[in-house]
Write an enzyme that holds these catalytic residues in place. Structure first.
Site, short mmCIF file in Angstrom:
data_model
loop_
_atom_site.label_atom_id
_atom_site.label_comp_id
_atom_site.label_asym_id
_atom_site.label_seq_id
_atom_site.Cartn_x
_atom_site.Cartn_y
_atom_site.Cartn_z
N PRO A 127 0.46 -0.52 0.17
CA PRO A 127 0.16 -0.51 0.19
C PRO A 127 0.74 1.31 -0.14
CG PRO A 127 0.14 -0.74 1.70
CD PRO A 127 1.75 -1.94 1.81
N CYS A 128 2.25 0.85 0.35
CA CYS A 128 2.90 2.17 0.16
C CYS A 128 3.14 3.33 -1.07
CB CYS A 128 4.70 2.27 0.49
SG CYS A 128 5.28 1.81 -1.16
N LYS A 129 2.68 3.26 -2.50
CA LYS A 129 1.97 4.20 -3.26
C LYS A 129 0.67 4.23 -3.56
CE LYS A 129 7.26 4.50 -3.89
NZ LYS A 129 7.44 5.93 -3.81
#
Length: 169
Positions: A127-129
């Site tokens: 989910p980081c981007k």
């Protein structure tokens, strides 16, 4: 503050997930919403899909992909997780799952993380981007969840019925 921070939070995730589930019921598409266990992270949707796995030795085997859509509170974004298993219930390895999906660079996109609700390992689109991707691509969507899922889903073998796109306009 980004657009995603203003437009998408856990309450909005639940609302958009409910819209998706209602349409799924009409389409007989198979999404099931699992109830909340707690106020922050307890709701998720799941769907099972069968796929034919053509192995290198020429054999074919039916495998099940079980997709889960949940909310990641750390990043405040939706997340897609999945597991793959054979008819006998045995889970496929990470490498086998990547081969079925024919991913060229799986490590750049998929990782094994604990499911946000179940707290067991699932393959996950990290989910980081996601917030940046949603902010740049779907800020005008009426259902960010569906817009995001329609873009990210094909990378993990999940496609949506065209009727879902009516929720985004």
């Amino acid at each position: 503050m980004s657009t995603i921070d203003k437009l998408f939070n856990y309450d909005e995730f639940k609302k958009q997930l409910e819209e998706m589930k209602n349409l799924s019921d009409k389409l007989l598409d198979g999404w099931i919403v699992c109830p909340e266990k707690d106020l922050e992270t307890g709701i998720f949707a799941k769907k099972k899909m069968r796929k034919i796995w053509k192995q290198n030795n020429g054999n074919e085997e039916t495998v099940t992909f079980e997709y889960h859509i949940s909310f990641n509170t750390s990043y405040s974004v939706p997340v897609i997780c999945f597991i793959t298993y054979k008819n006998d219930g045995s889970q496929l390895s990470l490498e086998q799952s990547w081969k079925i999906l024919n991913l060229q660079a799986p490590y750049t996109m998929l990782t094994q993380l604990d499911h946000p609700v179940l707290q067991i390992p699932f393959l996950t689109v990290h989910p980081c981007k996601t917030a940046q991707f949603i902010d740049e691509s779907f800020k005008d969507s009426k259902n960010i969840l569906i817009s995001w899922l329609s873009a990210i889903g094909p990378f993990v073998g999940l496609t949506l019925h065209p009727e879902y796109f009516k929720l985004t306009h």
